[in-house]
Design a protein around this motif. Structure first.
Motif, PDB file in Angstrom:
ATOM      1  N   ILE A  22      63.979  28.398  41.165  1.00 15.06           N
ATOM      2  CA  ILE A  22      63.334  28.995  42.334  1.00 15.06           C
ATOM      3  C   ILE A  22      63.773  30.445  42.475  1.00 15.06           C
ATOM      4  O   ILE A  22      64.962  30.747  42.516  1.00 15.06           O
ATOM      5  CB  ILE A  22      63.661  28.208  43.612  1.00 15.06           C
ATOM      6  N   TYR A  41      59.249  31.523  45.972  1.00 15.56           N
ATOM      7  CA  TYR A  41      59.190  31.279  47.414  1.00 15.56           C
ATOM      8  C   TYR A  41      60.056  32.345  48.088  1.00 15.56           C
ATOM      9  O   TYR A  41      61.285  32.265  48.052  1.00 15.56           O
ATOM     10  CB  TYR A  41      59.714  29.886  47.778  1.00 15.56           C
ATOM     11  N   GLU A  48      57.079  29.658  55.241  1.00 18.83           N
ATOM     12  CA  GLU A  48      56.596  29.245  53.912  1.00 18.83           C
ATOM     13  C   GLU A  48      57.745  28.678  53.079  1.00 18.83           C
ATOM     14  O   GLU A  48      57.590  27.668  52.394  1.00 18.83           O
ATOM     15  CB  GLU A  48      55.965  30.431  53.189  1.00 18.83           C
ATOM     16  N   PHE A  49      58.895  29.344  53.127  1.00 19.67           N
ATOM     17  CA  PHE A  49      60.052  28.882  52.368  1.00 19.67           C
ATOM     18  C   PHE A  49      60.475  27.480  52.820  1.00 19.67           C
ATOM     19  O   PHE A  49      60.662  26.588  52.004  1.00 19.67           O
ATOM     20  CB  PHE A  49      61.218  29.877  52.517  1.00 19.67           C
ATOM     21  N   ALA A  52      58.001  24.767  51.765  1.00 24.41           N
ATOM     22  CA  ALA A  52      58.127  24.459  50.336  1.00 24.41           C
ATOM     23  C   ALA A  52      59.382  23.636  50.063  1.00 24.41           C
ATOM     24  O   ALA A  52      59.342  22.666  49.299  1.00 24.41           O
ATOM     25  CB  ALA A  52      58.146  25.750  49.518  1.00 24.41           C
TER      26      ALA A  52
END
Length: 106
Positions: A22, A41, A48-49, A52
């Motif tokens: 990642i 990410y 968003e992070f 995910a």
């Protein structure tokens, strides 16, 4: 979280069949290149992070990096708080990476 040098990172990922890489850098930073196979990410996009990371498999091993190692260390701590216990931080980040790189396929 375990901090890994470039060499340790390469050795562990070469021997690990159950891992995800990642990249938590910004879009602008990623445009400079990315470690092949990494998922992007941006940790500066917290919702968003988090979304995910909540979808990640707790049984996987996570190799995380940023530009210099600070944001990825923070990301590993967040991931561990979500139950992702096998996290590895690239010491020195992408700035010190001496392995293969590629462009992110969008």
């Amino acid at each position: 979280m375990t901090d890994l040098s470039n060499q340790e990172w390469k050795e562990k990922t070469a021997a690990d069949s159950n891992y995800i890489i990642i990249d938590v850098r910004t879009d602008e930073e990623v445009s400079e290149g990315i470690i092949p196979g990494a998922l992007h990410y941006d940790i500066f996009k917290p919702q968003e992070f988090m979304n995910a990371m909540n979808d990640m498999d707790a049984e996987k091993n996570y190799y995380v990096y940023c530009r210099a190692g600070s944001r990825s260390s923070q990301a590993c701590q967040v991931m561990e708080s979500l139950g992702l216990k096998n996290t590895y931080n690239l010491s020195g980040g992408f700035s010190n990476w001496d392995g293969d790189t590629s462009n992110l396929d969008k």
